[in-house]
Design a protein around this motif. Sequence first.
Motif, PDB file in Angstrom:
ATOM      1  N   VAL A  17       0.870  -1.168   0.000  1.00 18.31           N
ATOM      2  CA  VAL A  17       0.000   0.000   0.000  1.00 18.31           C
ATOM      3  C   VAL A  17       0.908   1.219   0.000  1.00 18.31           C
ATOM      4  N   VAL A  18       0.627   2.153  -0.897  1.00 18.10           N
ATOM      5  CA  VAL A  18       1.424   3.380  -1.007  1.00 18.10           C
ATOM      6  C   VAL A  18       0.585   4.542  -0.480  1.00 18.10           C
ATOM      7  N   MET A  19       1.166   5.258   0.475  1.00 19.60           N
ATOM      8  CA  MET A  19       0.486   6.378   1.118  1.00 19.60           C
ATOM      9  C   MET A  19       1.202   7.692   0.774  1.00 19.60           C
ATOM     10  N   HIS A  20       0.407   8.766   0.730  1.00 23.87           N
ATOM     11  CA  HIS A  20       0.972  10.104   0.567  1.00 23.87           C
ATOM     12  C   HIS A  20       0.111  11.064   1.376  1.00 23.87           C
ATOM     13  N   ALA A  21       0.741  11.852   2.207  1.00 26.47           N
ATOM     14  CA  ALA A  21       0.048  12.824   3.061  1.00 26.47           C
ATOM     15  C   ALA A  21      -1.048  12.148   3.880  1.00 26.47           C
ATOM     16  N   GLY A  22      -0.778  10.933   4.346  1.00 28.98           N
ATOM     17  CA  GLY A  22      -1.713  10.217   5.204  1.00 28.98           C
ATOM     18  C   GLY A  22      -2.849   9.515   4.487  1.00 28.98           C
ATOM     19  N   GLU A  23      -2.866   9.557   3.170  1.00 31.01           N
ATOM     20  CA  GLU A  23      -3.939   8.938   2.386  1.00 31.01           C
ATOM     21  C   GLU A  23      -3.379   7.818   1.509  1.00 31.01           C
ATOM     22  N   ARG A  24      -4.157   6.761   1.362  1.00 31.57           N
ATOM     23  CA  ARG A  24      -3.775   5.692   0.428  1.00 31.57           C
ATOM     24  C   ARG A  24      -3.964   6.217  -0.981  1.00 31.57           C
ATOM     25  N   VAL A  25      -2.902   6.160  -1.779  1.00 24.70           N
ATOM     26  CA  VAL A  25      -2.970   6.674  -3.146  1.00 24.70           C
ATOM     27  C   VAL A  25      -2.734   5.592  -4.194  1.00 24.70           C
ATOM     28  N   ALA A  26      -2.073   4.499  -3.804  1.00 29.60           N
ATOM     29  CA  ALA A  26      -1.750   3.478  -4.791  1.00 29.60           C
ATOM     30  C   ALA A  26      -1.533   2.128  -4.116  1.00 29.60           C
ATOM     31  N   THR A  27      -1.574   1.083  -4.926  1.00 27.51           N
ATOM     32  CA  THR A  27      -1.198  -0.249  -4.482  1.00 27.51           C
ATOM     33  C   THR A  27      -0.254  -0.848  -5.513  1.00 27.51           C
ATOM     34  N   VAL A  28       0.599  -1.713  -5.033  1.00 30.07           N
ATOM     35  CA  VAL A  28       1.526  -2.435  -5.897  1.00 30.07           C
ATOM     36  C   VAL A  28       1.470  -3.903  -5.486  1.00 30.07           C
ATOM     37  N   GLU A  77       0.006   9.884 -18.547  1.00 31.59           N
ATOM     38  CA  GLU A  77       0.875  11.002 -18.177  1.00 31.59           C
ATOM     39  C   GLU A  77       0.239  11.895 -17.122  1.00 31.59           C
ATOM     40  N   HIS A  78      -1.082  12.039 -17.165  1.00 33.27           N
ATOM     41  CA  HIS A  78      -1.775  12.951 -16.257  1.00 33.27           C
ATOM     42  C   HIS A  78      -3.000  12.265 -15.669  1.00 33.27           C
ATOM     43  N   LEU A  79      -3.398  12.722 -14.496  1.00 31.80           N
ATOM     44  CA  LEU A  79      -4.621  12.224 -13.871  1.00 31.80           C
ATOM     45  C   LEU A  79      -5.839  12.727 -14.629  1.00 31.80           C
ATOM     46  N   PRO A  80      -6.948  11.994 -14.539  1.00 31.99           N
ATOM     47  CA  PRO A  80      -8.182  12.491 -15.162  1.00 31.99           C
ATOM     48  C   PRO A  80      -8.641  13.789 -14.499  1.00 31.99           C
ATOM     49  N   GLU A  81      -9.492  14.535 -15.175  1.00 31.02           N
ATOM     50  CA  GLU A  81     -10.033  15.766 -14.607  1.00 31.02           C
ATOM     51  C   GLU A  81     -10.706  15.472 -13.283  1.00 31.02           C
ATOM     52  N   GLY A  82     -10.581  16.390 -12.346  1.00 27.57           N
ATOM     53  CA  GLY A  82     -11.205  16.233 -11.047  1.00 27.57           C
ATOM     54  C   GLY A  82     -10.254  15.720  -9.980  1.00 27.57           C
ATOM     55  N   TYR A  83      -9.047  15.346 -10.367  1.00 30.52           N
ATOM     56  CA  TYR A  83      -8.051  14.847  -9.414  1.00 30.52           C
ATOM     57  C   TYR A  83      -6.914  15.842  -9.232  1.00 30.52           C
ATOM     58  N   ASP A  84      -7.199  17.117  -9.410  1.00 32.15           N
ATOM     59  CA  ASP A  84      -6.171  18.151  -9.379  1.00 32.15           C
ATOM     60  C   ASP A  84      -5.361  18.175  -8.087  1.00 32.15           C
ATOM     61  N   ALA A  85      -5.997  17.886  -6.953  1.00 33.77           N
ATOM     62  CA  ALA A  85      -5.310  17.953  -5.668  1.00 33.77           C
ATOM     63  C   ALA A  85      -4.168  16.951  -5.576  1.00 33.77           C
ATOM     64  N   ALA A  86      -4.275  15.848  -6.295  1.00 35.59           N
ATOM     65  CA  ALA A  86      -3.254  14.797  -6.236  1.00 35.59           C
ATOM     66  C   ALA A  86      -2.287  14.843  -7.417  1.00 35.59           C
ATOM     67  N   ALA A  87      -2.407  15.818  -8.290  1.00 37.40           N
ATOM     68  CA  ALA A  87      -1.626  15.846  -9.524  1.00 37.40           C
ATOM     69  C   ALA A  87      -0.116  15.856  -9.278  1.00 37.40           C
ATOM     70  N   ASP A  88       0.344  16.658  -8.333  1.00 33.24           N
ATOM     71  CA  ASP A  88       1.787  16.725  -8.069  1.00 33.24           C
ATOM     72  C   ASP A  88       2.315  15.401  -7.524  1.00 33.24           C
ATOM     73  N   ALA A  89       1.575  14.804  -6.603  1.00 29.41           N
ATOM     74  CA  ALA A  89       1.984  13.513  -6.044  1.00 29.41           C
ATOM     75  C   ALA A  89       1.968  12.437  -7.121  1.00 29.41           C
ATOM     76  N   TYR A  90       0.970  12.453  -7.975  1.00 27.57           N
ATOM     77  CA  TYR A  90       0.889  11.469  -9.061  1.00 27.57           C
ATOM     78  C   TYR A  90       2.086  11.606  -9.996  1.00 27.57           C
ATOM     79  N   ARG A  91       2.403  12.817 -10.389  1.00 31.95           N
ATOM     80  CA  ARG A  91       3.526  13.055 -11.301  1.00 31.95           C
ATOM     81  C   ARG A  91       4.825  12.545 -10.686  1.00 31.95           C
TER      82      ARG A  91
END
Length: 120
Positions: A17-28, A77-91
């Motif tokens: 489980v991958v976390m960022h800023a206390g939130e689960r953002v991804a799984t591997v 390359e980019h998150l879908p619209e509506g996920y702007d808050a996580a864009a930097d972490a995703y990149r």
Amino acid sequence: MIYDQHRAAFSNVSAYVVMHAGERVATVAIKYPRDGAGRLYSYVHWLGVPMVRGFAGGGGYDKRSAACASAARKLPEHLPEGYDAAADAYRRFVDVMRADGGLDWNTALTGAGFTVFQAV
């Protein structure tokens, strides 16, 4: 008995489980070859983006990180619209996972500000 069944079912699998800023953002999830020399598969899922799969074969190198990089190269390359808050972490996640520069994928993510927990 149940522990033996669990061990047999998951003997060739690791899940993270991958976390960022206390939130689960991804799984591997990593599926290891039974013989150690076959293809190792990595399933990478950033929440909100379709899961991707990559693989690495052969031996003599870090197949886990190579498989993760193979999968990450298939992420958009980019998150879908509506996920702007996580864009930097995703990149940052995508850039780190795609790198495959010899640093373990887990260590590289941790160095980029993510927290990685092994679940299985």
